[in-house]
Design an enzyme around this catalytic site. Structure first.
Site, PDB file in Angstrom:
ATOM      1  N   GLN A  59       0.859  -1.200   0.000  1.00 44.66           N
ATOM      2  CA  GLN A  59       0.000   0.000   0.000  1.00 44.66           C
ATOM      3  C   GLN A  59       0.888   1.241   0.000  1.00 44.66           C
ATOM      4  OE1 GLN A  59      -3.267  -0.155   2.845  1.00 44.66           O
ATOM      5  NE2 GLN A  59      -3.892  -2.150   2.135  1.00 44.66           N
ATOM      6  N   GLY A 755       0.373   7.478   7.017  1.00 48.44           N
ATOM      7  CA  GLY A 755       0.079   8.701   7.759  1.00 48.44           C
ATOM      8  C   GLY A 755      -0.901   8.441   8.884  1.00 48.44           C
ATOM      9  N   ARG A 870      -6.835   7.893  12.299  1.00 48.23           N
ATOM     10  CA  ARG A 870      -7.847   7.093  11.595  1.00 48.23           C
ATOM     11  C   ARG A 870      -9.095   6.840  12.475  1.00 48.23           C
ATOM     12  NH1 ARG A 870      -5.367   1.849   8.486  1.00 48.23           N
ATOM     13  NH2 ARG A 870      -6.522   2.098   6.563  1.00 48.23           N
ATOM     14  N   GLY A1069     -10.532  11.594   0.855  1.00 45.96           N
ATOM     15  CA  GLY A1069      -9.603  11.972  -0.210  1.00 45.96           C
ATOM     16  C   GLY A1069     -10.057  11.566  -1.597  1.00 45.96           C
ATOM     17  N   GLU A1223     -11.088   4.566   6.929  1.00 46.67           N
ATOM     18  CA  GLU A1223     -11.068   4.618   8.388  1.00 46.67           C
ATOM     19  C   GLU A1223     -11.995   3.639   9.066  1.00 46.67           C
ATOM     20  OE1 GLU A1223     -10.725   8.945   9.812  1.00 46.67           O
ATOM     21  OE2 GLU A1223     -12.221   8.888   8.238  1.00 46.67           O
TER      22      GLU A1223
HETATM   23  S1  FES Z   1       2.555  -1.128   2.867  1.00 52.84           S
HETATM   24 FE1  FES Z   1       3.399  -2.025   4.624  1.00 52.84          FE
HETATM   25  S2  FES Z   1       3.779  -0.325   5.893  1.00 52.84           S
HETATM   26 FE2  FES Z   1       2.724   0.560   4.228  1.00 52.84          FE
END
Ligand code: FES
Ligand SMILES: Cc1cc2nc3c(=O)[nH]c(=O)nc-3n(C[C@H](O)[C@H](O)[C@H](O)COP(=O)(O)OP(=O)(O)OC[C@H]3O[C@@H](n4cnc5c(N)ncnc54)[C@H](O)[C@@H]3O)c2cc1C
Length: 1292
Positions: A59, A755, A870, A1069, A1223
């Site tokens: 991600q 974040g 979150r 977002g 979230e």
């Molecule tokens: S994808 Fe693993 S910490 Fe962000």
């Protein structure tokens, strides 16, 4: 991956390591392979890289290179690994985004037994036609269960791997014998080539440590400042890696790594009869759990023993196993026992300064001897144990009479403790209940722990001391009972029977490989193939994450004349600054300047929230000044030499309780009320009152806070590269701090390594301080927080204390609910008011309760300011509401799910703030979840299990969720985007959202690629204020221009291209930026090929006076059920199964959405079960790194983890009817919490103790163990809290 030639086996050994602990000098003669060396987009991808990206195992991408390297190393050693080996290989890696499932799945495609179908283990396959056809998720055949196409993957070809460099091989085969010496600025590294030289060097440098894995020396240097000017490296001495066996035992070289020790012991266990390998088995049990594989690959047996850590897992077992240490010096060899005195570090029982540990002799166990090992940590893998133990008993032949007994414990004192006195007194006793009672009494006396002992958890540790012995007692009894074991039992009928109900106390939770299915609706069969909306498209940067080519802020190469900044922070919680002495710091080599508040040309933050402290400090960790130096090491050393004198101020407030006492609040109370609460309380059958405590949470984004400020030579311009969710806020703050116009400052955000709300506010503070440094020195400044400082300085999720009073009918219908909540906001306002508002607005969750009163207040305390995280208060507040439900259920003798169902919204209705909504998708999620998880039949199975097991209890829970998305203000929902079309047809899209890992850029391009919906009004804006210019109606994007996604590009988020952006937060977002990307450009109409899209924002408002509003654009609905099994003797739990059903409406990208759900669920699971922030009574945060703060690891994933997206229900307001899911999943993690609570309640019922107990989150093993009160918790001594100073204080 490090590859070395092993002189003993003469083979190449490939092993993964924790890079930050590897001294560069230790790599002499080794080959190092990094993610860049494995493959690249420019040349050829390695299958591991391709698969992790295409399986959506990345991600934010910050952890991805580490994951790739762990898997790559595994495949170098085992091209077709087992799933267990895969789990083990990944057990030492952390990921904060994904929830691990997709990472594991990508690795699983290499496994021998994997068919790619996650259900194979259960004898059925999701690809079988019947499975989809019978899906109750709409009963449709348009449900997909595959998020990636395996057949696209290139095969793994081990012959294509990099070879071990021939020159290194030649070097290894003709090893150089001469001593190598490396001189650093402050340290000399000496690596002798022979044992003789090593022994001579030890005489010459008696204080120099031997450095092997550096896993003990390295952390001690970093956190305790231990410094050694000379280090002796015995890495080239093959004698220290020798292994030999005799008929009596096993000798292992002190230089062998713990991973090698594990293999050696496993080999002996498979070769020898069971009775001889008792100690080896016990060691193996611990070696599977000790740290992660990378640490086990590095750490040596000698280093482990010699470090004598009080938490050592191996030393207690080695001590009871009669281990001997073979020592060596120039004078010769000798042997000493690894016993109590050695472990206590008594000089008479220790090595002499000139001696080294050569090898370790571990004797075989004998007949009539039993050895066991126990440990309990915050979580299964990668966690130091709270208490660890080794236990051995030897019986007189053929009897159950104790001939010899050894019990050793770790974690209960400064060193490993051997309970010699207790053992002596039990000699000659028979192995029965009276002996057990006596042993517990003796042990609690001997292994005593004062109330304020370092590490805290004193009562828990005391309980574990006896609980472990009880486990040992049962284990041995079970062995003795085996037919033919005892030759003579003097008094047969006294031989204690173990009821089958008690036997489950003996089993450890195995580390199982998770399975699961992800279901989502396939796109309409008429949808064009090139139209990507609704398809599980890989993360745009996935491949770059996997190859290490993705650039994060700190990957930007050093710029000319760049300086490094390190922060000096307050060590006092509330104090006046008397003086700041910078003289010593400024004298150090490389130090350029120290930046203080006086250097700020503009505004120093707000009056009550200063960037740099002036006159006084409000918390430990507040930034006072900042050192600027040529290198990071120089800056950090200078920080140590900055002397600040303080005078403490009163009051000092840390806890919510104290804040209430002092009326210390950050903002006025927020309140919502409906109906007549007081009257309703008079009319109900029953009333329950209770309290709930929810601990805080650290964001633990993998990429810590960082910023690079580059001053330009002209017009005071600054370029700022920063890891933030809100570049416009950084820009504005820097502008006011430097007193220069906003238009001179450009903030760039390429991507952010996670974040979760933690990079909304803080980056502006750090950016501004770094900018002051750049302004003063004229040089570029880089500021990168290490994990410890990041955790110390930045706040996290608000801890919460809630009081509830709930009135209900005996049927379970709740008639009145009054909740008052307090959150710990820390020392400044930050987002605390917003969090309080969200808490109150969202607390009703899915329930329709006519008479409601919610009140919330943010407390001001002397802790770092807590901030956005979150879910914004929802995960904490809703835990109070759900706890009311379980309390009501307990009082009514009903199952909690029945009470939940009874009180849920069922028809179109209005929330407590009078916003109309239709709960139909909520009910669908709930029903699907019950159905998909076979909840009701499993309820019966759980009850059956619990009847049969006394020490193990299973718990089951299901929670519904109504989560409102967005902010209660229209201005927060604005967004803009800029699209350029170039004459070759390629498209550059820039929008205001930041790529945090949530896949926003991927979704934007997916959106940008399709025709916009006709009713969206797009405005070309001009600068600030977005004055309306033209509204155009012709689609720019790919469908019309036939531009595939591959022709589109998003470069970065920059304040120069899209100004005045809002923070990328609150799951909003993709929605708002997606709106803006729906540009009507102008190709056909010969209008400019650049267009700015602007979305005015969803209408939203809240009138707090009236308690009414339309604060949220829409809701996300969901439900989750979880089942756990709890070990009542240790408090550990295993997650057996979780099923989530979520209403994603029309998912733009099911892979990303499912990833967000799994990731946030896992983060929620951490919040509610393992993540515990501990503060000293002086307000110092103890838990400042992965050692003390436990985020979920791969072993925490539920054994079965199913996620389903509800087939589409349209939400016309949002982009393509998609929903922001970033979230909401957090709260669903509470299903695990309530399942644990369910198991604990069952145990308490069985033990006849009150079923209602104060709910405290996280449900750590400590809390669970102490809640499952029994004879062992009763026998431990309890201290009067007034008689000692506790090690830590609860701040919630
Ligand atoms: S994808 Fe693993 S910490 Fe962000
Ligand atoms: C992230 C992490 C997690 C961990 N988790 C666990 C855990 O769960 N359980 C647990 O028990 N431990 C755990 N540990 C501790 C780990 O087991 C020890 O740090 C490790 O075994 C030390 O070995 P080393 O080779 O790295 O020692 P080094 O750091 O290289 O050396 C340590 C000390 O040993 C001395 N020494 C080493 N070899 C010899 C020798 N042959 N003769 C004389 N002196 C010698 C050195 O002089 C030095 O003082 C963890 C450590 C880390 C970093």
């Amino acid at each position: 991956m490090v590859s070395k030639h092993d002189p003993v086996s003469r083979k190449i050994r490939h092993f993964s390591v924790t890079a930050c602990l590897v001294p560069i000098c230790s790599l002499y003669g080794a080959a190092v392979t990094t993610v860049e060396g494995v493959g690249s987009i420019k040349t050829r991808l390695h299958p591991v890289q391709e698969r992790i990206a295409k399986s959506h195992g990345t991600q934010c991408g910050f952890c991805t290179p580490g994951m790739v390297m762990s898997m790559y190393t595994l495949l170098r050693n085992h091209p077709q690994p087992s799933e267990e080996q895969l789990m083990e290989a990944l057990g030492g890696n952390l990921c904060r985004c994904t929830g691990y499932r997709p990472i594991l799945e990508s690795g699983r495609t290499f496994c021998a037994e994997s068919s790619g179908c996650q259900q194979k283990g259960r004898g059925k396959c999701c690809l079988d036609q019947g499975e989809n056809a019978t899906s109750s998720l709409g009963g449709e055949s348009d449900i997909c269960t595959e998020l990636f196409a395996k057949d696209e993957f290139q095969p793994l070809d081990p012959t294509q791997e990099l070879i071990f460099p021939p020159e290194l091989l030649r070097m290894a085969e003709n090893p150089e014998k001469r001593t190598l010496t490396f001189h650093g600025e402050r340290v000399t590294w000496i690596s002798p080539g022979t044992l003789k030289d090593l022994l001579e060097l030890k005489v010459k440098h008696p204080d120099a440590p031997l450095i092997l894995g550096n896993t003990s020396l390295g952390p001690a240097k970093k956190s305790q400042g231990h410094f050694h000017p000379v280090l002796l490296s015995p890495a080239r001495i093959s004698e220290l890696s020798m292994v030999s066996t005799t008929s009596e035992g096993l000798t292992i070289g002190a230089g062998c790594s713990l991973a090698q020790v594990k293999d050696i012991l496993a080999g002996r266990v498979s070769e020898l009869p069971e009775e001889k390998t008792q100690t080896y088995r016990a060691l193996l049990k611990h070696l599977k759990r000790l740290a992660g594989q990378q640490i086990r690959n590095m750490a040596s047996l000698g280093g482990h023993i010699m470090s004598r850590h009080c938490y050592s897992d191996l030393n207690p077992v080695l001590a009871v196993g009669n281990t001997a240490l073979n020592l060596m010096s120039k004078e010769g060899t000798r042997q000493i026992p690894l016993d109590r005195d050695f472990l206590a570090g008594l000089a008479s029982a220790d090595l002499k300064p000139e001696e080294i540990l050569e090898s370790v002799y571990i004797p075989h166990s004998q007949r009539w001897e039993f050895v066991s090992a126990f440990r309990q940590a915050q979580c299964q893998q990668n966690a130091l144990a709270d208490v660890t133990a080794g236990m051995r008993v030897l019986f007189q032949e053929g009897t159950d009479t104790i001939e010899d007994l050894s019990l050793a414990y770790g974690g209960v004192g400064d060193a490993t403790i051997s309970a010699q006195k207790s053992c002596q007194q039990l000699l000659g006793r028979r192995w029965n209940e009276p002996m057990l009672d006596e042993a517990c009494r003796l042990l609690l006396d001997e292994v005593s722990l004062p109330g304020g002992a370092p590490g805290g958890s004193v009562e828990f540790k005391r309980t574990l001391v006896v609980s472990f012995f009880f486990k040992f007692y049962l284990e041995v009894l079970q062995e003795l009972k085996k037919p033919g074991k005892l030759l003579s039992v003097p008094d047969g009928h006294h031989f204690p029977e173990i009821s089958d109900r008690f036997l489950s106390a003996l089993e450890d939770f195995p580390a199982t490989v998770p399975q699961g299915v992800q279901r989502y609706q396939s796109v309409d069969s008429h949808q064009a193939l090139q139209d990507p909306v609704g398809r599980p498209i890989m993360h745009l940067s996935g491949l770059k994450h996997a190859t290490g080519e993705a650039i994060f802020c700190d990957d930007i190469p050093t710029v000319d004349k760049e300086l490094f900044m390190a922060l000096v922070t307050s060590t006092r919680a509330h104090a006046k600054i008397i003086s700041v002495d910078l003289s010593k710091a400024l004298e150090l080599p490389g130090v350029v300047d120290v930046i203080t508040a006086e250097d700020i040309p503009g505004t120093n933050g707000a009056e009550d929230d200063k960037l740099l402290a002036v006159d006084k400090v409000l918390c430990v960790g507040q930034i006072v000044c900042a050192v600027v130096a040529e290198t990071e090491a120089q800056a950090k050393r200078a920080v140590e030499e900055t002397k600040i004198a303080y005078e403490d101020l009163e009051p000092v407030i840390f806890t919510i309780e104290d804040a209430i006492k002092h009326s210390s609040f950050l903002c006025p109370e927020k309140k919502l009320e409906q109906g007549n609460v007081e009257k309703a309380f008079e009319e109900v059958d029953q009333i329950v009152e209770g309290e709930v405590h929810v601990g805080g949470q650290e964001h633990f984004y993998m990429e810590t806070q960082r910023v690079l400020v580059i001053p330009k030579t002209e017009d005071k311009e600054l370029d700022i590269y920063v890891s933030t969710q809100d570049p416009a806020h950084v820009q504005k703050t820097v502008s006011s701090t430097l007193n220069i116009p906003i238009n001179r400052i450009t903030c760039h955000v390429k991507r952010v390594g996670g974040g979760f709300g933690g990079k909304v506010g803080r980056p502006a503070v750090l950016g501004a301080i770094a900018a002051v440094g750049a302004n003063k020195t004229g040089y570029p400044i880089r500021l990168v927080l290490d994990r410890e400082d990041d955790m110390l300085i930045t706040g996290g999720r608000h801890p919460l204390f809630g009081k509830y009073k709930v009135g209900f009918m005996n049927s379970g219908r709740i008639r009145a609910l009054d909740i008052e909540c307090f959150i710990n906001g820390g020392c400044t306002l930050d987002d605390s008011e917003l969090v309080t508002e969200f808490l109150i607005l969202k607390m009703e969750n899915a329930y329709k309760i006519r008479n409601l009163r919610f009140r919330g207040r943010a407390c001001m305390t002397n802790l770092p300011s807590n901030t956005a995280f979150r879910g914004f208060g929802f995960p904490q507040g809703t835990l109070v509401t759900e706890s009311c439900i379980t309390a009501v259920a307990a009082k009514c003798g009903l199952l909690p799910e029945k009470v939940r169902e009874k009180n849920m919204y069922k028809t179109v209705d209005k929330t407590i703030y009078k916003q109309a909504f239709n709960p139909e998708p909520l009910i669908r999620c709930w029903n699907e979840c019950l159905d998909k998880s076979s909840f009701h039949s499993r309820r019966m199975q759980v009850a059956e299990f619990n009847k049969k097991n006394y020490w193990r209890k299973r718990g089951l829970a299901v929670v519904p969720m109504k989560f409102s998305v967005g902010f209660a203000a229209t201005s927060f929902h604005q967004a803009a985007a800029l699209v350029h079309i170039y004459t070759d047809g390629s498209v550059l899209v820039t929008h205001g959202g930041n790529e945090l890992g949530q896949g926003i850029h991927t979704k934007m391009l997916q959106k940008a690629e399709v025709e916009k919906s006709p009713h969206v009004q797009v405005l070309l804006g001009q600068g600030q204020g977005f004055r309306t210019a033209v509204a155009v109606e012709t689609p720019v994007a790919s469908r019309e221009l036939k531009v595939p996604m591959s022709h589109m590009h998003i470069c970065e988020t920059s304040t120069a291209t899209v100004p005045n952006t809002i923070a990328t937060a609150a799951s909003i977002g993709s929605d708002v930026n997606g709106r803006a990307v729906q540009i009507e450009a102008a190709f056909e109409q010969r209008i400019s090929l650049s267009a700015t899209g602007y979305f005015r924002g969803y209408e939203a408002f809240m009138d707090w006076e009236k308690g009414e509003g339309d604060p949220f654009p829409y809701y996300v609905y969901g439900a989750a059920s979880s089942e756990v099994e709890v070990d009542c003797l240790t408090g550990a739990h295993k997650k057996i199964r979780t099923d989530i059903v979520m209403d994603a409406c029309c998912s733009l990208n099911p892979a990303i959405d499912i990833g967000q759900i799994e990731g946030s669920f896992t983060q929620g699971m951490g919040l509610y079960t393992t993540e515990e922030l501990k503060y000293s009574p002086e307000g110092v945060l103890y838990s400042r790194g992965p050692d003390d703060y436990k985020i979920p690891t791969i072993t925490d994933v539920p054994e079965e983890f199913n996620v389903s997206l509800l087939p589409s229900s349209q939400t016309p307001l949002t982009i393509y009817s998609s929903k922001g899911l970033g979230e909401s999943g957090m709260f669903l993690g509470s299903s695990v919490f309530f399942a644990i609570a369910d198991a604990v309640a069952t145990a308490r019922r069985e033990r006849d103790i009150a079923e209602d107990f104060t709910v405290r989150s996280p449900a750590t093993p400590e809390r669970v163990r102490m809640a499952c009160a029994d004879r062992f918790t009763e026998m431990i001594p309890r201290d009067d809290p007034k008689t000692f100073k506790p090690w830590s204080i609860p701040i919630a």
